[in-house]
Design an enzyme around this catalytic site. Structure first.
Site, short mmCIF file in Angstrom:
data_model
loop_
_atom_site.label_atom_id
_atom_site.label_comp_id
_atom_site.label_asym_id
_atom_site.label_seq_id
_atom_site.Cartn_x
_atom_site.Cartn_y
_atom_site.Cartn_z
N ASP A 40 0.87 -1.17 0.00
CA ASP A 40 0.00 0.00 0.00
C ASP A 40 0.91 1.22 0.00
O ASP A 40 2.08 1.13 0.36
CB ASP A 40 -0.89 0.02 1.26
CG ASP A 40 -2.14 0.89 1.08
OD1 ASP A 40 -3.23 0.32 0.88
OD2 ASP A 40 -2.01 2.13 1.12
N ASP A 64 4.29 3.46 -3.81
CA ASP A 64 3.30 4.17 -4.61
C ASP A 64 3.28 3.47 -5.96
O ASP A 64 4.30 3.43 -6.66
CB ASP A 64 3.74 5.64 -4.75
CG ASP A 64 2.75 6.47 -5.55
OD1 ASP A 64 1.96 5.90 -6.32
OD2 ASP A 64 2.80 7.70 -5.40
N ASN A 87 -5.61 -3.94 -6.73
CA ASN A 87 -6.80 -3.41 -6.05
C ASN A 87 -6.68 -1.94 -5.67
O ASN A 87 -7.69 -1.25 -5.55
CB ASN A 87 -7.05 -4.28 -4.80
CG ASN A 87 -7.95 -3.60 -3.80
OD1 ASN A 87 -9.16 -3.51 -3.99
ND2 ASN A 87 -7.36 -3.08 -2.72
N TYR A 154 -12.61 9.62 -12.51
CA TYR A 154 -12.67 8.26 -11.95
C TYR A 154 -13.44 7.33 -12.91
O TYR A 154 -13.03 6.20 -13.16
CB TYR A 154 -13.33 8.32 -10.57
CG TYR A 154 -13.38 7.00 -9.83
CD1 TYR A 154 -12.28 6.52 -9.12
CD2 TYR A 154 -14.55 6.24 -9.80
CE1 TYR A 154 -12.35 5.32 -8.41
CE2 TYR A 154 -14.62 5.05 -9.11
CZ TYR A 154 -13.52 4.59 -8.41
OH TYR A 154 -13.60 3.40 -7.71
N LYS A 158 -11.76 4.06 -14.59
CA LYS A 158 -12.26 2.71 -14.36
C LYS A 158 -12.83 2.09 -15.64
O LYS A 158 -12.73 0.88 -15.86
CB LYS A 158 -13.29 2.72 -13.23
CG LYS A 158 -12.69 3.06 -11.86
CD LYS A 158 -11.69 2.01 -11.39
CE LYS A 158 -11.26 2.23 -9.94
NZ LYS A 158 -10.40 1.16 -9.43
N1 LIG Z 1 -15.55 1.44 -2.05
C1 LIG Z 1 -16.26 1.48 -3.16
O1 LIG Z 1 -17.45 1.88 -3.16
C2 LIG Z 1 -15.68 1.04 -4.46
C3 LIG Z 1 -16.54 0.87 -5.55
C4 LIG Z 1 -16.00 0.47 -6.78
C5 LIG Z 1 -14.66 0.24 -6.90
N2 LIG Z 1 -13.84 0.40 -5.83
C6 LIG Z 1 -12.42 0.13 -6.02
O2 LIG Z 1 -12.01 -0.87 -5.11
C7 LIG Z 1 -10.62 -0.71 -4.82
C8 LIG Z 1 -10.43 -0.72 -3.32
O3 LIG Z 1 -11.14 0.38 -2.78
P1 LIG Z 1 -11.58 0.52 -1.25
O4 LIG Z 1 -13.03 0.77 -1.23
O5 LIG Z 1 -11.01 -0.60 -0.46
O6 LIG Z 1 -10.87 1.90 -0.92
P2 LIG Z 1 -9.82 2.27 0.22
O7 LIG Z 1 -9.59 3.73 0.05
O8 LIG Z 1 -10.27 1.74 1.53
O9 LIG Z 1 -8.52 1.47 -0.22
C9 LIG Z 1 -7.71 1.85 -1.31
C10 LIG Z 1 -6.27 1.66 -0.88
O10 LIG Z 1 -5.42 2.00 -2.00
C11 LIG Z 1 -4.30 2.67 -1.46
N3 LIG Z 1 -3.68 3.52 -2.48
C12 LIG Z 1 -4.17 4.67 -2.99
N4 LIG Z 1 -3.32 5.21 -3.86
C13 LIG Z 1 -2.24 4.38 -3.91
C14 LIG Z 1 -1.02 4.40 -4.62
N5 LIG Z 1 -0.72 5.41 -5.46
N6 LIG Z 1 -0.15 3.38 -4.43
C15 LIG Z 1 -0.43 2.37 -3.58
N7 LIG Z 1 -1.58 2.30 -2.87
C16 LIG Z 1 -2.47 3.30 -3.04
C17 LIG Z 1 -4.86 3.51 -0.31
O11 LIG Z 1 -3.84 3.91 0.59
C18 LIG Z 1 -5.88 2.57 0.28
O12 LIG Z 1 -5.35 1.82 1.36
C19 LIG Z 1 -10.20 0.59 -5.50
O13 LIG Z 1 -9.59 0.31 -6.74
C20 LIG Z 1 -11.52 1.30 -5.72
O14 LIG Z 1 -11.45 2.23 -6.77
C21 LIG Z 1 -14.32 0.79 -4.61
#
Ligand SMILES: NC(=O)c1ccc[n+]([C@@H]2O[C@H](COP(=O)([O-])OP(=O)(O)OC[C@H]3O[C@@H](n4cnc5c(N)ncnc54)[C@H](O)[C@@H]3O)[C@@H](O)[C@H]2O)c1
Length: 242
Positions: A40, A64, A87, A154, A158
């Site tokens: 992460d 990153d 993810n 976004y 996506k």
């Molecule tokens: N939560 C939702 O409603 C939802 C819906 C559709 C898709 N998603 C997708 O699911 C995935 C997980 O999302 P989530 O809900 O667990 O969100 P979250 O924010 O809890 O987790 C995302 C993680 O990615 C990490 N991150 C961000 N930028 C980064 C980078 N440049 N390098 C490394 N790590 C990085 C963050 O620190 C965080 O821990 C994402 O790709 C998100 O777009 C989420």
């Protein structure tokens, strides 16, 4: 196929493992027997300690994913990977008329698209050389329906990933590597904590719990999904039925 729902002996790299869905993916994969490499941008990945305490083999690193050299180093040092779960993702709940929006656009593209390309490009050759591997890209229903609450950066990122899954799947399949995606709908996690989602627009009447997205991710790493290639699974409570 004796045990199609096991990940015993697999080595799985999960990005965004400090977040809601990534943590649950780690928990389910470890529960099915996988060894994990969790990463992460945040240096602390709380799920790692919890899983180690239960006896799982878990390595962690902070990178990153927009840093190509760091991604390539991580994948090299991770050794032989059976699965990659791309993810990590990033959203900003803003308006494209906002001051400085173009910079936000670039960051959202960098994290959600370029970062995933870095990961897949780095992981594919090793998997292809071994003739097996799974890559699961976490996309979003936003890229299929134009967003529930999210903005155009976004949505475009996506949507691009949904297309990329198919490109990568075609390229990887001949060498025995399966590339698929999971497109979640609104999910309870730190990403959505500041937002109010109207559940009346969701046929199942509620947002997803993170483990409900994580389980299909684990499925796409398991022997059970050995004939799924280039799919982006709709895991959205019925918002979009592909
Ligand atoms: N939560 C939702 O409603 C939802 C819906 C559709 C898709 N998603 C997708 O699911 C995935 C997980 O999302 P989530 O809900 O667990 O969100 P979250 O924010 O809890 O987790 C995302 C993680 O990615 C990490 N991150 C961000 N930028 C980064 C980078 N440049 N390098 C490394 N790590 C990085 C963050 O620190 C965080 O821990 C994402 O790709 C998100 O777009 C989420």
């Amino acid at each position: 196929m004796e045990t199609p729902f096991t990940l015993q002996g697999q080595r799985i790299l999960i990005t965004g493992a400090a977040g809601g869905i990534g943590s649950e993916a780690a928990r389910i994969c470890a529960g099915l027997g996988a060894d994990l490499v969790l990463t992460d941008i945040r240096p602390d990945i709380p799920i790692a300690e919890e899983l180690r305490a239960k006896g799982a083999k878990v390595e962690t690193s902070a990178i990153d994913i927009t840093d190509r050299a760091a991604v390539e180093r991580l994948v090299r040092e991770a050794g032989a990977l059976d699965s990659l779960v791309a993810n990590a993702g990033y959203v900003v709940w803003d308006d494209w008329e906002d001051e400085g929006w173009d910079e936000t656009f670039r960051r959202i593209m960098d994290v959600n698209v370029l970062g995933v390309f870095h990961l897949v490009r780095a992981a594919l050759p090793g998997m292809a050389a071994r003739g097996a591997g799974r890559i699961v890209v976490v996309t979003s229903v936003a890229g299929k329906v134009g967003g529930v609450r999210s903005g155009p950066h976004y949505v475009a990122a996506k949507g691009g990933l949904n297309a990329f899954v198919k490109w990568a799947a075609r390229r990887a399949a001949p060498s025995g590597v399966l590339v698929n995606g999971v497109a979640p709908g609104p999910t309870i996690s730190p990403m959505t904590a500041s937002q109010n989602f109207d559940s009346s627009g969701i046929p199942l009447g509620r947002m997803a719990r993170a483990e409900e997205i994580a389980a299909p991710i684990a499925f796409l790493c398991a022997p059970a999904s050995s004939y799924i290639c280039g799919s982006v699974l709709d895991v959205n409570g019925g918002i979009f039925m592909g």
